[in-house]
Design a protein around this motif. Structure first.
Motif, PDB file in Angstrom:
ATOM      1  N   GLU A  13       1.250  -1.460  -0.093  1.00 58.91           N
ATOM      2  CA  GLU A  13      -0.176   0.052  -0.089  1.00 58.91           C
ATOM      3  C   GLU A  13       1.014   1.149  -0.123  1.00 58.91           C
ATOM      4  O   GLU A  13       0.474   2.300  -0.619  1.00 58.91           O
ATOM      5  CB  GLU A  13      -1.203   0.028   1.277  1.00 58.91           C
ATOM      6  CG  GLU A  13      -1.879   0.893   0.633  1.00 58.91           C
ATOM      7  CD  GLU A  13      -3.044   0.711   2.150  1.00 58.91           C
ATOM      8  OE1 GLU A  13      -3.736   1.630   2.767  1.00 58.91           O
ATOM      9  OE2 GLU A  13      -3.151   0.049   2.959  1.00 58.91           O
ATOM     10  N   LEU A  14       2.116   1.008   0.619  1.00 61.26           N
ATOM     11  CA  LEU A  14       3.381   2.318   0.534  1.00 61.26           C
ATOM     12  C   LEU A  14       3.665   2.721  -0.618  1.00 61.26           C
ATOM     13  O   LEU A  14       3.574   3.531  -1.261  1.00 61.26           O
ATOM     14  CB  LEU A  14       4.180   2.021   1.453  1.00 61.26           C
ATOM     15  CG  LEU A  14       3.999   2.264   3.242  1.00 61.26           C
ATOM     16  CD1 LEU A  14       5.424   1.386   3.758  1.00 61.26           C
ATOM     17  CD2 LEU A  14       3.670   3.700   3.356  1.00 61.26           C
ATOM     18  N   GLU A  16       1.665   2.038  -3.490  1.00 60.15           N
ATOM     19  CA  GLU A  16       0.560   2.262  -4.172  1.00 60.15           C
ATOM     20  C   GLU A  16       0.173   3.983  -3.589  1.00 60.15           C
ATOM     21  O   GLU A  16       0.157   4.548  -4.867  1.00 60.15           O
ATOM     22  CB  GLU A  16      -0.428   1.670  -4.619  1.00 60.15           C
ATOM     23  CG  GLU A  16      -0.622   0.198  -4.459  1.00 60.15           C
ATOM     24  CD  GLU A  16      -1.716  -0.457  -3.885  1.00 60.15           C
ATOM     25  OE1 GLU A  16      -2.724   0.328  -3.849  1.00 60.15           O
ATOM     26  OE2 GLU A  16      -1.585  -2.117  -4.010  1.00 60.15           O
ATOM     27  N   LEU A  17       0.993   4.442  -2.455  1.00 59.34           N
ATOM     28  CA  LEU A  17       0.549   6.156  -2.111  1.00 59.34           C
ATOM     29  C   LEU A  17       1.758   6.608  -2.530  1.00 59.34           C
ATOM     30  O   LEU A  17       1.865   7.929  -2.578  1.00 59.34           O
ATOM     31  CB  LEU A  17       0.700   5.734  -0.985  1.00 59.34           C
ATOM     32  CG  LEU A  17      -0.661   5.336  -0.507  1.00 59.34           C
ATOM     33  CD1 LEU A  17      -1.577   5.280   1.484  1.00 59.34           C
ATOM     34  CD2 LEU A  17      -1.927   6.097  -0.915  1.00 59.34           C
ATOM     35  N   ALA A  20       0.622  10.257  -4.576  1.00 50.19           N
ATOM     36  CA  ALA A  20       0.354  11.105  -3.288  1.00 50.19           C
ATOM     37  C   ALA A  20       0.459  11.246  -2.695  1.00 50.19           C
ATOM     38  O   ALA A  20       0.991  12.726  -2.514  1.00 50.19           O
ATOM     39  CB  ALA A  20      -1.004  10.138  -2.504  1.00 50.19           C
ATOM     40  N   LEU A  21       1.701  10.714  -2.102  1.00 46.76           N
ATOM     41  CA  LEU A  21       3.298  11.869  -1.267  1.00 46.76           C
ATOM     42  C   LEU A  21       3.818  12.350  -2.206  1.00 46.76           C
ATOM     43  O   LEU A  21       3.862  13.829  -1.671  1.00 46.76           O
ATOM     44  CB  LEU A  21       3.596  10.462  -0.765  1.00 46.76           C
ATOM     45  CG  LEU A  21       3.358   9.797   0.425  1.00 46.76           C
ATOM     46  CD1 LEU A  21       4.610   8.313   0.922  1.00 46.76           C
ATOM     47  CD2 LEU A  21       2.782  10.448   1.551  1.00 46.76           C
ATOM     48  N   ARG A  58      -6.509   5.031   8.409  1.00 49.82           N
ATOM     49  CA  ARG A  58      -6.400   5.284   6.473  1.00 49.82           C
ATOM     50  C   ARG A  58      -4.687   5.441   6.772  1.00 49.82           C
ATOM     51  O   ARG A  58      -4.024   6.161   8.148  1.00 49.82           O
ATOM     52  CB  ARG A  58      -6.794   6.712   5.576  1.00 49.82           C
ATOM     53  CG  ARG A  58      -8.222   6.588   6.523  1.00 49.82           C
ATOM     54  CD  ARG A  58      -8.788   7.660   5.288  1.00 49.82           C
ATOM     55  NE  ARG A  58      -8.004   7.515   3.955  1.00 49.82           N
ATOM     56  CZ  ARG A  58      -8.715   7.994   2.976  1.00 49.82           C
ATOM     57  NH1 ARG A  58      -8.628   9.741   3.761  1.00 49.82           N
ATOM     58  NH2 ARG A  58      -8.133   8.828   1.842  1.00 49.82           N
ATOM     59  N   LYS A  60      -2.898   6.550   4.377  1.00 48.74           N
ATOM     60  CA  LYS A  60      -2.250   7.597   3.374  1.00 48.74           C
ATOM     61  C   LYS A  60      -2.330   8.718   4.533  1.00 48.74           C
ATOM     62  O   LYS A  60      -1.574  10.134   4.303  1.00 48.74           O
ATOM     63  CB  LYS A  60      -4.012   8.242   2.688  1.00 48.74           C
ATOM     64  CG  LYS A  60      -3.286   9.201   1.660  1.00 48.74           C
ATOM     65  CD  LYS A  60      -4.669   9.184   0.368  1.00 48.74           C
ATOM     66  CE  LYS A  60      -3.780   9.994   0.040  1.00 48.74           C
ATOM     67  NZ  LYS A  60      -4.776   9.984  -1.403  1.00 48.74           N
TER      68      LYS A  60
END
Length: 163
Positions: A13-14, A16-17, A20-21, A58, A60
């Motif tokens: 998940e990191l 994938e994020l 966004a980061l 979450r 995120k």
């Protein structure tokens, strides 16, 4: 779910994020290098503190909080740093040794001592004592133009002698 499976899921998940980061990091920095550094620092802190991440929240939001706190910490430190202080002695420009100036000073003193008395007195009053031409003229009991002429001739003689 085992702790290893949980960690792998969070790490996936990191990854994938990460876009966004990067997008969130643009709020803090304009430079791509600074953005990359902030994202990297955030991921490093997140990975080293995965056990503190609470299931059901979450990821995120947790990452964004880490990023914001990292930026604020660095910003606060940067404000307290004093700009312009030389951190390293090796970065300072070199300074010529003082003995050169001492030798030149002695040469100048000797050269002034060899001047004719009228030039030496004029140089002493104007350049060494720092008095005005008018005061020097009254002390020498001569016109101001004469003092200026003596100073000029004395300077020329010193320049010839000292090179």
């Amino acid at each position: 779910m085992s702790p290893i499976q949980r960690q792998r899921r969070i790490e996936a998940e990191l990854v994938e994020l990460m876009p966004a980061l990067r997008k969130f990091a643009r709020r803090f920095h304009a430079s791509p290098n600074d953005i990359d550094d902030l994202v990297q620092e955030t991921l490093l802190k997140a990975l080293s503190n995965l056990e503190k991440f609470e299931e059901g929240t979450r990821l995120k939001s947790w990452l964004f909080t880490i990023m914001r706190n990292s930026f604020c910490t660095k910003f606060g430190l940067a404000k307290r740093e004093r700009v312009g202080i030389e951190a390293n002695v090796a970065e300072r420009p070199s300074v010529p040794p003082t003995q050169d100036w001492v030798v030149r000073g002695h040469e100048l003193e000797d050269a002034i001592g060899r001047l004719p008395e009228r030039y030496r007195i004029a140089i002493d009053l104007i350049f060494i004592q720092g008095v005005s031409y008018e005061i020097a003229a009254s002390q020498c009991d001569c016109p101001v133009g004469t003092v200026k002429s003596r100073v000029n001739r004395g300077r020329q003689q010193l320049a010839r002698e000292l090179g």
